[in-house]
Design an enzyme around this catalytic site. Structure first.
Site, PDB file in Angstrom:
ATOM      1  CB  THR A 167      -1.386   0.630   1.235  1.00  0.00           C
ATOM      2  OG1 THR A 167      -1.650  -1.236   1.285  1.00  0.00           O
ATOM      3  CG2 THR A 167      -1.338   0.926   1.958  1.00  0.00           C
ATOM      4  N   GLY A 187       3.252  -3.641   8.568  1.00  0.00           N
ATOM      5  CA  GLY A 187       3.197  -3.711   9.606  1.00  0.00           C
ATOM      6  C   GLY A 187       4.964  -4.181  10.049  1.00  0.00           C
ATOM      7  CD  GLU A 199      -3.790  -8.924   3.546  1.00  0.00           C
ATOM      8  OE1 GLU A 199      -2.696  -8.482   4.115  1.00  0.00           O
ATOM      9  OE2 GLU A 199      -3.468  -8.805   2.502  1.00  0.00           O
TER      10      GLU A 199
HETATM   11  C1  LIG Z   1       9.427 -18.127  14.062  1.00  0.00           C
HETATM   12  C2  LIG Z   1       9.490 -16.715  14.634  1.00  0.00           C
HETATM   13  C3  LIG Z   1       8.248 -16.541  15.148  1.00  0.00           C
HETATM   14  C4  LIG Z   1       8.382 -14.569  16.434  1.00  0.00           C
HETATM   15  C5  LIG Z   1       7.350 -15.000  16.865  1.00  0.00           C
HETATM   16  C6  LIG Z   1       6.344 -13.784  17.229  1.00  0.00           C
HETATM   17  C7  LIG Z   1       5.156 -12.933  17.074  1.00  0.00           C
HETATM   18  C8  LIG Z   1       3.907 -14.100  17.210  1.00  0.00           C
HETATM   19  C9  LIG Z   1       2.345 -13.867  16.431  1.00  0.00           C
HETATM   20  C10 LIG Z   1       2.406 -14.987  15.731  1.00  0.00           C
HETATM   21  C11 LIG Z   1       1.174 -14.490  14.311  1.00  0.00           C
HETATM   22  C12 LIG Z   1       1.686 -16.108  13.101  1.00  0.00           C
HETATM   23  C13 LIG Z   1       1.293 -15.531  12.015  1.00  0.00           C
HETATM   24  C14 LIG Z   1       0.240 -16.065  11.288  1.00  0.00           C
HETATM   25  C15 LIG Z   1      -0.171 -14.618  10.880  1.00  0.00           C
HETATM   26  C16 LIG Z   1      -1.776 -14.846  11.059  1.00  0.00           C
HETATM   27  C17 LIG Z   1      -1.853 -13.577  10.273  1.00  0.00           C
HETATM   28  C18 LIG Z   1      -2.093 -12.337   9.323  1.00  0.00           C
HETATM   29  C19 LIG Z   1      -2.752 -11.164   9.601  1.00  0.00           C
HETATM   30  C20 LIG Z   1      -2.241 -10.003   8.896  1.00  0.00           C
HETATM   31  C21 LIG Z   1      -1.903  -8.625   8.267  1.00  0.00           C
HETATM   32  C22 LIG Z   1      -1.868  -8.054   8.136  1.00  0.00           C
HETATM   33  C23 LIG Z   1      -2.298  -6.755   7.905  1.00  0.00           C
HETATM   34  C24 LIG Z   1      -2.360  -5.780   6.426  1.00  0.00           C
HETATM   35  C25 LIG Z   1      -1.869  -6.392   5.345  1.00  0.00           C
HETATM   36  C26 LIG Z   1      -2.556  -6.002   4.269  1.00  0.00           C
HETATM   37  O1  LIG Z   1      -3.875  -5.266   4.133  1.00  0.00           O
HETATM   38  S1  LIG Z   1      -1.402  -5.942   2.936  1.00  0.00           S
HETATM   39  C27 LIG Z   1      -2.078  -5.137   1.402  1.00  0.00           C
HETATM   40  C28 LIG Z   1      -3.446  -5.862   1.160  1.00  0.00           C
HETATM   41  N1  LIG Z   1      -3.798  -4.944  -0.409  1.00  0.00           N
HETATM   42  C29 LIG Z   1      -5.092  -5.419  -0.848  1.00  0.00           C
HETATM   43  O2  LIG Z   1      -5.661  -6.572  -0.515  1.00  0.00           O
HETATM   44  C30 LIG Z   1      -5.515  -4.832  -1.775  1.00  0.00           C
HETATM   45  C31 LIG Z   1      -6.812  -4.930  -2.403  1.00  0.00           C
HETATM   46  N2  LIG Z   1      -7.279  -4.935  -4.129  1.00  0.00           N
HETATM   47  C32 LIG Z   1      -6.970  -5.734  -4.467  1.00  0.00           C
HETATM   48  O3  LIG Z   1      -6.994  -7.366  -4.177  1.00  0.00           O
HETATM   49  C33 LIG Z   1      -6.995  -5.112  -6.593  1.00  0.00           C
HETATM   50  O4  LIG Z   1      -6.521  -4.192  -6.553  1.00  0.00           O
HETATM   51  C34 LIG Z   1      -8.701  -6.314  -6.811  1.00  0.00           C
HETATM   52  C35 LIG Z   1      -9.815  -5.893  -6.380  1.00  0.00           C
HETATM   53  C36 LIG Z   1      -8.935  -7.309  -6.825  1.00  0.00           C
HETATM   54  C37 LIG Z   1      -8.220  -5.655  -8.274  1.00  0.00           C
HETATM   55  O5  LIG Z   1      -7.516  -6.093  -8.994  1.00  0.00           O
HETATM   56  P1  LIG Z   1      -7.063  -5.724 -10.650  1.00  0.00           P
HETATM   57  O6  LIG Z   1      -6.065  -5.947 -10.690  1.00  0.00           O
HETATM   58  O7  LIG Z   1      -7.049  -3.930 -10.952  1.00  0.00           O
HETATM   59  O8  LIG Z   1      -7.580  -6.685 -11.220  1.00  0.00           O
HETATM   60  P2  LIG Z   1      -9.782  -6.616 -11.646  1.00  0.00           P
HETATM   61  O9  LIG Z   1      -8.769  -5.205 -13.133  1.00  0.00           O
HETATM   62  O10 LIG Z   1     -10.283  -5.789 -10.810  1.00  0.00           O
HETATM   63  O11 LIG Z   1      -9.815  -7.747 -12.631  1.00  0.00           O
HETATM   64  C38 LIG Z   1      -9.225  -8.419 -12.998  1.00  0.00           C
HETATM   65  C39 LIG Z   1      -9.217 -10.263 -13.274  1.00  0.00           C
HETATM   66  O12 LIG Z   1      -8.329 -10.695 -12.199  1.00  0.00           O
HETATM   67  C40 LIG Z   1      -9.228 -11.040 -10.550  1.00  0.00           C
HETATM   68  N3  LIG Z   1      -8.514 -11.343 -10.080  1.00  0.00           N
HETATM   69  C41 LIG Z   1      -8.813 -10.642  -8.619  1.00  0.00           C
HETATM   70  N4  LIG Z   1      -7.668 -10.463  -8.381  1.00  0.00           N
HETATM   71  C42 LIG Z   1      -7.383 -11.938  -8.143  1.00  0.00           C
HETATM   72  C43 LIG Z   1      -6.277 -12.829  -7.699  1.00  0.00           C
HETATM   73  N5  LIG Z   1      -5.908 -12.391  -6.462  1.00  0.00           N
HETATM   74  N6  LIG Z   1      -6.829 -14.150  -7.826  1.00  0.00           N
HETATM   75  C44 LIG Z   1      -6.854 -14.019  -9.107  1.00  0.00           C
HETATM   76  N7  LIG Z   1      -8.127 -13.279  -9.592  1.00  0.00           N
HETATM   77  C45 LIG Z   1      -8.047 -12.379  -8.896  1.00  0.00           C
HETATM   78  C46 LIG Z   1     -10.590 -10.905 -11.335  1.00  0.00           C
HETATM   79  O13 LIG Z   1     -11.477 -11.653 -11.030  1.00  0.00           O
HETATM   80  C47 LIG Z   1     -10.765 -10.596 -12.740  1.00  0.00           C
HETATM   81  O14 LIG Z   1     -11.493 -11.944 -13.362  1.00  0.00           O
HETATM   82  P3  LIG Z   1     -12.203 -11.742 -15.014  1.00  0.00           P
HETATM   83  O15 LIG Z   1     -13.384 -11.149 -13.924  1.00  0.00           O
HETATM   84  O16 LIG Z   1     -11.071 -10.447 -15.699  1.00  0.00           O
HETATM   85  O17 LIG Z   1     -12.227 -13.100 -14.904  1.00  0.00           O
HETATM   86  C1  LIG Z   2      -4.440  -1.765  10.272  1.00  0.00           C
HETATM   87  C2  LIG Z   2      -3.872  -1.567   9.157  1.00  0.00           C
HETATM   88  C3  LIG Z   2      -2.642  -2.705   8.910  1.00  0.00           C
HETATM   89  C4  LIG Z   2      -2.443  -2.401   7.288  1.00  0.00           C
HETATM   90  N1  LIG Z   2      -1.103  -2.916   7.240  1.00  0.00           N
HETATM   91  C5  LIG Z   2      -1.066  -3.057   5.886  1.00  0.00           C
HETATM   92  C6  LIG Z   2       0.660  -4.394   6.068  1.00  0.00           C
HETATM   93  O1  LIG Z   2       0.767  -4.142   6.168  1.00  0.00           O
HETATM   94  N2  LIG Z   2       1.347  -3.784   4.669  1.00  0.00           N
HETATM   95  C7  LIG Z   2       0.183  -2.997   3.655  1.00  0.00           C
HETATM   96  O2  LIG Z   2       0.893  -2.480   2.015  1.00  0.00           O
HETATM   97  N3  LIG Z   2      -1.112  -2.329   3.379  1.00  0.00           N
HETATM   98  C8  LIG Z   2      -1.312  -2.158   4.632  1.00  0.00           C
HETATM   99  N4  LIG Z   2      -2.493  -1.844   5.076  1.00  0.00           N
HETATM  100  C9  LIG Z   2      -3.079  -0.843   4.090  1.00  0.00           C
HETATM  101  C10 LIG Z   2      -4.377  -1.826   3.845  1.00  0.00           C
HETATM  102  O3  LIG Z   2      -4.112  -3.135   2.963  1.00  0.00           O
HETATM  103  C11 LIG Z   2      -5.313  -0.926   3.152  1.00  0.00           C
HETATM  104  O4  LIG Z   2      -5.486   0.746   3.935  1.00  0.00           O
HETATM  105  C12 LIG Z   2      -6.909  -0.920   2.211  1.00  0.00           C
HETATM  106  O5  LIG Z   2      -6.284  -2.012   1.340  1.00  0.00           O
HETATM  107  C13 LIG Z   2      -7.496  -0.268   1.754  1.00  0.00           C
HETATM  108  O6  LIG Z   2      -7.399   0.493   0.424  1.00  0.00           O
HETATM  109  P1  LIG Z   2      -7.019   1.904   0.868  1.00  0.00           P
HETATM  110  O7  LIG Z   2      -6.681   2.363   2.410  1.00  0.00           O
HETATM  111  O8  LIG Z   2      -6.584   2.429  -0.589  1.00  0.00           O
HETATM  112  O9  LIG Z   2      -8.938   2.667   1.143  1.00  0.00           O
HETATM  113  P2  LIG Z   2      -9.423   3.076  -0.099  1.00  0.00           P
HETATM  114  O10 LIG Z   2      -9.321   2.643  -1.655  1.00  0.00           O
HETATM  115  O11 LIG Z   2      -9.061   4.349  -0.256  1.00  0.00           O
HETATM  116  O12 LIG Z   2     -11.048   2.829   0.215  1.00  0.00           O
HETATM  117  C14 LIG Z   2     -11.426   4.093   0.791  1.00  0.00           C
HETATM  118  C15 LIG Z   2     -13.322   3.720   0.318  1.00  0.00           C
HETATM  119  O13 LIG Z   2     -13.066   4.018  -1.381  1.00  0.00           O
HETATM  120  C16 LIG Z   2     -14.275   2.582  -1.503  1.00  0.00           C
HETATM  121  N5  LIG Z   2     -13.446   2.299  -2.677  1.00  0.00           N
HETATM  122  C17 LIG Z   2     -12.351   2.180  -3.047  1.00  0.00           C
HETATM  123  N6  LIG Z   2     -12.003   1.841  -4.490  1.00  0.00           N
HETATM  124  C18 LIG Z   2     -13.549   1.451  -4.419  1.00  0.00           C
HETATM  125  C19 LIG Z   2     -13.621   1.094  -6.085  1.00  0.00           C
HETATM  126  N7  LIG Z   2     -13.669   0.475  -6.985  1.00  0.00           N
HETATM  127  N8  LIG Z   2     -15.022   0.660  -6.257  1.00  0.00           N
HETATM  128  C20 LIG Z   2     -15.881   0.895  -4.821  1.00  0.00           C
HETATM  129  N9  LIG Z   2     -15.262   1.885  -3.790  1.00  0.00           N
HETATM  130  C21 LIG Z   2     -14.271   1.578  -3.983  1.00  0.00           C
HETATM  131  C22 LIG Z   2     -13.991   1.701  -0.485  1.00  0.00           C
HETATM  132  O14 LIG Z   2     -14.673   0.992  -0.295  1.00  0.00           O
HETATM  133  C23 LIG Z   2     -14.285   2.589   0.943  1.00  0.00           C
HETATM  134  O15 LIG Z   2     -14.946   2.940   1.491  1.00  0.00           O
HETATM  135  C24 LIG Z   2      -2.733  -2.035   6.296  1.00  0.00           C
HETATM  136  C25 LIG Z   2      -3.704  -1.014   6.647  1.00  0.00           C
HETATM  137  C26 LIG Z   2      -5.045  -0.681   8.218  1.00  0.00           C
HETATM  138  C27 LIG Z   2      -5.976   0.117   8.312  1.00  0.00           C
END
Ligand SMILES: CCCCCCCCCCCCCCCCCCCCCCCCCC(=O)SCCNC(=O)CCNC(=O)[C@H](O)C(C)(C)COP(=O)(O)OP(=O)(O)OC[C@H]1O[C@@H](n2cnc3c(N)ncnc32)[C@H](O)[C@@H]1OP(=O)(O)O
Ligand SMILES: Cc1cc2nc3c(=O)[nH]c(=O)nc-3n(C[C@H](O)[C@H](O)[C@H](O)COP(=O)(O)OP(=O)(O)OC[C@H]3O[C@@H](n4cnc5c(N)ncnc54)[C@H](O)[C@@H]3O)c2cc1C
Length: 674
Positions: free
Chosen positions: A157, A196, A440
């Site tokens: 992000t 993070g 996510e």
């Molecule tokens: C050993 C030592 C240990 C030490 C231990 C010590 C500590 C111990 C701690 C213990 C820890 C233990 C660990 C366990 C951890 C577990 C917890 C985890 C928590 C993690 C926290 C996480 C925090 C947060 C992290 C984050 O937040 S990280 C950032 C995340 N960010 C997002 O999630 C962005 C969202 N946005 C999009 O995902 C894309 O933008 C978008 C909307 C899809 C459009 O994507 P676009 O490319 O524009 O595609 P389209 O044009 O819309 O689509 C075009 C075509 O592609 C298709 N298609 C889009 N996708 C996909 C896809 N995937 N796959 C397949 N197809 C897809 C779509 O269906 C369409 O198909 P068609 O209809 O054409 O057939």
């Molecule tokens: C606690 C926390 C931890 C995070 N950790 C990480 C990390 O470790 N690594 C990392 O890379 N990112 C991380 N992120 C970022 C996170 O993945 C993004 O904030 C999230 O994917 C949303 O994207 P944005 O902030 O750009 O929201 P925006 O896309 O700006 O969304 C704002 C509003 O616009 C709307 N919107 C946006 N696009 C559209 C659309 N196409 N159609 C309709 N509505 C739309 C949404 O629904 C939303 O209501 C973290 C965020 C938080 C809050």
């Protein structure tokens, strides 16, 4: 008056509740854990990790400054990481199950009221190395990461873009002269933001950047990037990194920002499983599916369904136990004040939270198994099941996180004023889970991904083409008549499917109308997005209901009769609750009558009363140790008022009889001398 139970002084109301529970609590624990073996393994892990007391703080986290909080979280993360490498490694089956073992993750919650700064290392950095590297790259990076010789995060992000990954601005331009990529942040909005652990903890990160080679942009790709010196931890030249400041939650996770000034990394640091850049700069696409670089996000979406089920189980445990000890009001003048759990409105707030924790837990196991099957097929080069899985994991992530956040807040409401105390444990749960709705992939954005799949599936059904399993119900969408209402569990599930099919049909019809009226396909889609989100939500609810019901029938096949009854009651409650929440939709798309709905409401209320005597038993069955709950209201012994007072007395404000603010401000103001 108190009562002693297993050497513990237990609140008499809670003791009474436990005495009247009519089912075998341990059997239900096994169902929730996925089997007796898992329960035993979980308990062993918890004993080793928690019995030493290493998870405890002398002073509550909430009384620390932000810097102290962070340092304390790092200290405890290091203790826990060392345990994971030593005594816990074998117990948790880390080798076979991967580092994301949910039990290890859950046990860690005893150490952190908020989250570990290592969460992203284990949750995304390590999984990206596992999923996006070539075997050679993996053999270099994975042992170092698993051994915590390096600590990493996932920086995708940016300040300007989170949702729209294709719009990211960070560039990685290949220089064939030096065989390096040059990472650059051309604008303020291109600064990485949110990752993070980035602020202060990590020395490496996965950076997602637009790849340029031979003058051409090939879209976003992942790179592994060192940002701090491995010895001194000082940021390397060309790197601007820092922490983003206070947030609603996640305040021990040092989320950070990151900018690059023409920063060079070796060519081999592009993660090359799905695409490669050869030494001369030639770009080679390896993967059969264009979106495999989004794989870590899909993995985390799957994990999050389990994560929020667990947190909802915690909140409902706290609120149900508290509601059993709390007495309030006097509806019958000659009787004592009732436990608030006896109010039907309270049962309405809470039992759906218990049922939803079960539904999501069972769905998460099913989703994980489906994910494993998709991964196995992809290993053999077949990506056919990926679109359906992407649609499924997207909607389940959206609905599970949104429902859990809502129900955790409802649990807080159920605890009245005391639920607002940080020491109740509920505010931290809410702050954590409400973020899962956004990160996510935001709720709306992910439901629109599912809607895209639904519309395509609907068109396939229209053309009488075969459908994939989760949307096979769309085949019945063209019968021309409304679905027949029937209030049996299977009948309600069929009605939920009819709602999803009906809503999808309405969207398709409206989009076609709008296009005939002259709108472009993009604009017709945009104008229909409110309904598309609703269709995807309905689809997801049908999937959850169907999966929950099928799984509970399967898992209780050999259970004792009373366990079967209470599990069936909970499943039925879930179905009735959602049917009653969607009466308008049922009237539109099924043959349900007003009388049917009135009868359903009565049946729902009667079900609440049937579940009531087992409510405490049901939350005890989640088997959440007090260390995991961090709650004055929800501890096993129910000593709520004693704990609230003990916690209040720990407040640094109570250290001195008169605050300094008195002499500085209050006194001068009251004496007219300010
Ligand atoms: C050993 C030592 C240990 C030490 C231990 C010590 C500590 C111990 C701690 C213990 C820890 C233990 C660990 C366990 C951890 C577990 C917890 C985890 C928590 C993690 C926290 C996480 C925090 C947060 C992290 C984050 O937040 S990280 C950032 C995340 N960010 C997002 O999630 C962005 C969202 N946005 C999009 O995902 C894309 O933008 C978008 C909307 C899809 C459009 O994507 P676009 O490319 O524009 O595609 P389209 O044009 O819309 O689509 C075009 C075509 O592609 C298709 N298609 C889009 N996708 C996909 C896809 N995937 N796959 C397949 N197809 C897809 C779509 O269906 C369409 O198909 P068609 O209809 O054409 O057939
Ligand atoms: C606690 C926390 C931890 C995070 N950790 C990480 C990390 O470790 N690594 C990392 O890379 N990112 C991380 N992120 C970022 C996170 O993945 C993004 O904030 C999230 O994917 C949303 O994207 P944005 O902030 O750009 O929201 P925006 O896309 O700006 O969304 C704002 C509003 O616009 C709307 N919107 C946006 N696009 C559209 C659309 N196409 N159609 C309709 N509505 C739309 C949404 O629904 C939303 O209501 C973290 C965020 C938080 C809050």
């Amino acid at each position: 008056m108190t009562q002693t139970n297993n050497n513990m002084t237990v609140n008499p109301d809670l003791a009474m509740e436990r005495a009247k529970c009519n089912f075998n609590v341990l059997e239900v624990t096994h169902i929730f854990d996925g089997g007796e073996r898992n329960t035993l393994q979980r308990k062993k892990i918890e004993d080793v990790a928690l019995n030493s007391g290493a998870s405890k703080d002398a002073l509550g986290e909430e009384h620390m400054s932000p810097k102290e909080k962070y340092e304390n979280a790092v200290r405890k993360s290091c203790i826990y990481a060392t345990m994971m490498k030593n005594e816990l490694a074998e117990l948790s089956g880390l080798e076979s199950f991967g580092v994301s073992s949910p039990v290890i993750r859950r046990t860690a919650d005893a150490f952190f009221k908020e989250v570990s700064p290592f969460l992203l290392h284990l949750g995304m950095f390590v999984p990206t190395i596992m999923g996006q590297c070539t075997p050679e790259q993996q053999s270099y990076w994975l042992p170092r990461a698993l051994d915590m010789q390096i600590i990493g995060t996932y920086a995708q992000t940016e300040l300007g873009h989170g949702t729209f990954i294709r719009g990211l601005e960070t560039t990685a331009t290949y220089d064939p002269e030096t065989e390096e990529f040059v990472l650059h942040s051309p604008t303020l909005s291109s600064y990485k933001w949110w990752a993070g652990g980035l602020g202060k903890t990590v020395n490496y990160c996965i950076v997602v950047a637009q790849l340029y080679t031979k003058g051409e942009c090939h879209g976003t790709h992942p790179f592994i990037v060192q940002i701090r010196d491995e010895d001194t931890h000082v940021p390397l030249p060309g790197i601007k990194v820092g922490e983003i400041g206070p947030k609603m939650g996640f305040n021990t996770a040092d989320n950070g920002f990151l900018g690059f000034d023409h920063y060079r990394i070796p060519r081999e640091h592009m993660l090359m499983k799905n695409a490669q850049v050869l030494k001369d700069g030639t770009y080679v696409k390896v993967a059969r599916h264009g979106k495999l670089t989004y794989g870590t996000m899909v993995f985390v979406r799957v994990v999050l369904v389990n994560e929020v089920a667990f947190n909802l189980a915690k909140a409902s445990t706290i609120a149900v136990r508290y509601s059993a000890i709390r007495r309030q009001s006097k509806p019958k003048p000659d009787e004592v004040e009732p436990q608030i759990l006896d109010y039907v409105t309270q049962q309405h707030k809470l039992f759906i939270a218990i049922a939803t924790a079960h539904a999501l837990q069972l769905c998460s196991t099913w989703l994980w198994e489906s994910f494993s099957a998709v991964l196995a097929q992809m290993k053999g080069g077949n990506t056919d099941t990926l679109p359906e899985f992407h649609a499924l994991s997207s909607c389940l992530k959206a609905i599970s996180t949104s429902d859990s956040a809502h129900l955790i807040e409802q649990c807080r409401h159920a605890c009245g004023g005391h639920g607002y105390m940080i020491s109740s444990g509920i505010p931290n749960l809410y702050n954590f889970v409400s973020a899962t709705r956004t990160y996510e992939g935001d709720y709306t954005v992910l439901l629109l991904q599912t809607a895209r799949f639904l519309v395509k599936a609907y068109e396939q059904a229209e053309a009488k083409k075969p459908l994939t399993p989760t949307v096979s119900y769309l085949a019945h969408a063209f019968s021309g008549s409304r679905a027949t209402w029937d209030n049996s569990p299977d009948g309600i599930i069929r009605s939920f499917q009819a709602l999803a099919a009906g809503k999808t049909a309405v969207c398709v019809t409206n989009m076609r109308k709008r296009m005939r009226a002259g709108l472009s396909q993009v604009d017709a889609w945009e104008m229909s997005t409110i309904q598309l989100v609703a269709a995807a939500e309905a689809h997801c609810r049908a999937v959850i209901a169907d999966t929950y019901r099928k799984e509970i029938v399967r898992l209780t096949a050999n259970s004792s009769p009373n366990v079967k009854v209470v599990m069936d009651q909970l499943t039925t409650l879930y179905l009735y609750y959602w049917a009653l929440e969607r009466t308008g939709d049922l009237l539109m798309f099924t043959s349900v009558s007003q009388k049917d709905l009135v009868d359903l409401q009565i049946a729902y209320e009667e079900l609440l009363l049937k579940i009531r005597p087992n409510a405490v038993g049901l939350v005890d069955a989640f088997d959440l140790r007090d260390e995991l709950l961090h709650s004055t209201l929800g501890s096993y012994d129910g000593r709520v008022y004693e704990r609230l007072m003990e916690e209040a007395l720990k407040s640094p404000m109570n250290k001195e009889p008169v605050s300094d603010a008195y002499s500085k401000y209050l006194r001068p103001m009251m004496k007219g001398k300010l």
